[in-house]
Design an enzyme around this catalytic site. Structure first.
Site, PDB file in Angstrom:
ATOM      1  N   GLY A  74       0.824  -1.211   0.000  1.00  0.00           N
ATOM      2  CA  GLY A  74       0.000   0.000   0.000  1.00  0.00           C
ATOM      3  C   GLY A  74       0.852   1.253   0.000  1.00  0.00           C
ATOM      4  N   THR A  75       1.960   1.208   0.708  1.00  0.00           N
ATOM      5  CA  THR A  75       2.848   2.374   0.778  1.00  0.00           C
ATOM      6  C   THR A  75       3.341   2.733  -0.622  1.00  0.00           C
ATOM      7  OG1 THR A  75       3.539   1.739   3.002  1.00  0.00           O
ATOM      8  CG2 THR A  75       4.996   3.228   1.805  1.00  0.00           C
ATOM      9  N   GLN A 181      -7.663   0.243   4.084  1.00  0.00           N
ATOM     10  CA  GLN A 181      -8.419  -0.366   5.186  1.00  0.00           C
ATOM     11  C   GLN A 181      -9.830  -0.809   4.808  1.00  0.00           C
ATOM     12  OE1 GLN A 181      -7.420  -1.408   8.042  1.00  0.00           O
ATOM     13  NE2 GLN A 181      -5.389  -0.470   8.130  1.00  0.00           N
ATOM     14  N   SER A 201      -3.844  -2.910  -0.233  1.00  0.00           N
ATOM     15  CA  SER A 201      -2.730  -3.733   0.233  1.00  0.00           C
ATOM     16  C   SER A 201      -3.281  -5.091   0.641  1.00  0.00           C
ATOM     17  CB  SER A 201      -2.075  -3.060   1.436  1.00  0.00           C
ATOM     18  OG  SER A 201      -1.063  -3.893   1.944  1.00  0.00           O
ATOM     19  N   HIS A 203      -2.289  -7.550   2.487  1.00  0.00           N
ATOM     20  CA  HIS A 203      -2.205  -8.151   3.834  1.00  0.00           C
ATOM     21  C   HIS A 203      -3.291  -7.662   4.780  1.00  0.00           C
ATOM     22  CE1 HIS A 203      -0.030  -5.066   6.415  1.00  0.00           C
ATOM     23  NE2 HIS A 203       0.298  -4.579   5.233  1.00  0.00           N
ATOM     24  N   THR A 239      10.170  -8.307 -11.956  1.00  0.00           N
ATOM     25  CA  THR A 239       9.508  -9.599 -12.172  1.00  0.00           C
ATOM     26  C   THR A 239       8.388  -9.764 -11.150  1.00  0.00           C
ATOM     27  OG1 THR A 239      11.564 -10.493 -13.010  1.00  0.00           O
ATOM     28  CG2 THR A 239       9.895 -12.097 -12.328  1.00  0.00           C
ATOM     29  N   CYS A 327       7.249   4.792  18.840  1.00  0.00           N
ATOM     30  CA  CYS A 327       8.357   4.885  19.776  1.00  0.00           C
ATOM     31  C   CYS A 327       9.568   5.424  19.029  1.00  0.00           C
ATOM     32  CB  CYS A 327       8.666   3.527  20.371  1.00  0.00           C
ATOM     33  SG  CYS A 327       9.866   3.641  21.696  1.00  0.00           S
TER      34      CYS A 327
HETATM   35  N1  PLP Z   1      -2.512   3.046   4.254  1.00  0.00           N
HETATM   36  C1  PLP Z   1      -3.194   2.645   5.323  1.00  0.00           C
HETATM   37  C2  PLP Z   1      -4.467   3.324   5.668  1.00  0.00           C
HETATM   38  C3  PLP Z   1      -2.714   1.583   6.100  1.00  0.00           C
HETATM   39  O1  PLP Z   1      -3.396   1.193   7.181  1.00  0.00           O
HETATM   40  C4  PLP Z   1      -1.501   0.959   5.729  1.00  0.00           C
HETATM   41  C5  PLP Z   1      -0.944  -0.137   6.538  1.00  0.00           C
HETATM   42  O2  PLP Z   1      -1.073  -0.192   7.723  1.00  0.00           O
HETATM   43  C6  PLP Z   1      -0.834   1.421   4.586  1.00  0.00           C
HETATM   44  C7  PLP Z   1      -1.358   2.463   3.868  1.00  0.00           C
HETATM   45  C8  PLP Z   1       0.446   0.804   4.135  1.00  0.00           C
HETATM   46  O3  PLP Z   1       0.238  -0.442   3.572  1.00  0.00           O
HETATM   47  P1  PLP Z   1       1.468  -1.467   3.461  1.00  0.00           P
HETATM   48  O4  PLP Z   1       1.686  -2.017   4.828  1.00  0.00           O
HETATM   49  O5  PLP Z   1       1.026  -2.506   2.492  1.00  0.00           O
HETATM   50  O6  PLP Z   1       2.624  -0.680   2.945  1.00  0.00           O
END
Ligand code: PLP
Length: 401
Positions: A74-75, A181, A201, A203, A239, A327
């Protein structure tokens, strides 16, 4: 070492990989392990696995499969959308986002500021909602993109993405939403939302970590973030992570099938947990709007208690939850989301997120409700300084999820 059973209330951080997803991925390791770009049939058949997965994730969000770009997470999807808009119009040097985004946007925005870009972090109201007039007023002729999340990972608060997309469209400004989310919790229809870019994302929907996607609306200009081979129709080189893409496809099917359960049974479990905590433990309050919220998330403040101390004691009872604290250099920074909503640093540091999922049961909620009151009572008997000292001693690091 055998792992003892845990009560997992941290589904916004990550989710258990579904056995169905593991099963779907297995042949990619044992049978279809060729390179999808190879010309021989052994490679082609792997390419077909990717095509099928692309169709499945496209169906989850009502997109055309050609509008899907697989990414690593997602990032990356968030960064890639903003990067693309800035490269597509180098003369536009203004970006709009909010003060409560995931660090994927917060840190990228701060980086862009260092490069000389102008980044507006829109404020939120005390219930976490956004005044959409501010979005309207903030868009300028040099705004390259508006990037606003759909559902907040810490509070579950939902932003009115459809309305924001309409404002952006009326001004001709591209709009990206971080929808990481939302799958399995909300119905996602990119056509109805009419967004230009949308991030997911895998996961967060019972597939493995390290695979994501960026939806890019047809005819929206897209400048790649990663260059190399011509994978993903030249939009994302490297890839393909075939097993994870296949797992993502299977998880997308499951997310659609499980949506009614999440919206009814999981919502009822979340409501029970929240209502009972607020009713049974004095000095507690909910953070974020009650209704415009994901069905699985509850963010609660426990006055006079350090969230990290609560989490440590819950952990000893086999319960996983989290806080938005980060932290850094040995001190606990309060959540930027909660402080943006106006919570004092002390109250923000006393806030815990419970995020439920399809594998949670009523028994687990009852167990948490049994464990939590004595933990809070015990912690309130000692000063926050003592609690912080105990946390610091035991602290590893807390990453934002
Ligand atoms: N955006 C939101 C709202 C998220 O909750 C998260 C992950 O916690 C991300 C982006 C980032 O996703 P990823 O962990 O796949 O990089």
């Amino acid at each position: 070492m055998s792992q003892r059973k845990i009560c997992y209330f941290d589904n916004n951080a990550t989710t258990k990989v579904a056995p169905e997803v593991v099963e779907a991925m297995r042949p990619c390791f044992e049978e279809y392990w060729g390179n999808p770009s190879s010309v021989y049939r052994f490679g082609n058949q792997v390419g077909r696995q990717i095509d099928q997965a692309r169709e499945k994730v496209a169906a989850l969000i009502h997109a055309d499969p050609r509008e899907i770009v697989f990414t690593s997470c997602g990032t990356e999807s968030n960064n890639a959308a903003i990067h693309s808009a800035l490269r597509a119009h180098p003369e536009k040097r203004h970006v709009i986002t909010t003060a409560v985004e995931h660090s994927a946007n917060m840190k990228y925005g701060a980086f862009l500021q260092k490069l000389g870009y102008d980044v507006t972090f829109l404020p939120v109201e005390s219930d976490g909602s956004i005044d959409i007039h501010l979005v309207d007023q903030s868009i300028r002729p040099d705004t390259a993109i508006v990037s606003i999340m759909w559902a907040n990972n810490e509070t579950g608060v939902l932003f009115p993405i459809e309305e924001i997309a309409a404002i952006c469209r009326s001004k001709g400004t591209p709009f990206h939403t971080d929808a990481v989310q939302t799958p399995g919790k909300l119905k996602i229809d990119v056509k109805a939302l009419d967004v230009d870019f949308l991030s997911l994302s895998a996961h967060k929907l019972h597939a493995p970590k390290g695979i994501g996607l960026l939806y890019v609306k047809r005819r929206t200009k897209f400048i790649p973030y990663i260059f190399g081979g011509g994978q993903e129709h030249g939009r994302r080189a490297g890839t393909e992570n075939v097993p994870y893409i296949v797992g993502f496809g299977r998880a997308a099917e499951l997310a659609m099938a499980w949506l009614p359960d999440e919206d009814t049974r999981v919502r009822a479990l979340r409501d029970k947990l929240e209502t009972d905590i607020l009713g049974r433990i004095p000095g507690t309050s909910r953070n974020g709007a009650r209704d415009a919220r994901l069905p699985n998330t509850s963010n609660l403040t426990f006055d006079g208690v350090e969230a990290e101390a609560i989490l440590m004691m819950l952990d000893q009872a086999g319960i996983c939850a989290s806080s938005g604290s980060a932290c850094t250099t040995g001190s606990l920074d309060p959540s930027h989301v909660l402080t943006a909503m106006g919570l004092s640093p002390a109250r923000a540091r006393g806030s815990v997120r419970f995020s439920l999922g399809i594998y949670n049961t009523a028994e687990e909620v009852d167990y948490a409700l049994e464990q939590l009151p004595p933990i809070i009572e015990k912690l309130r008997a000692v000063s926050p300084e003592t609690q912080r000292h105990q946390v610091r001693r035991a602290a590893g690091h807390f990453a934002e999820t």
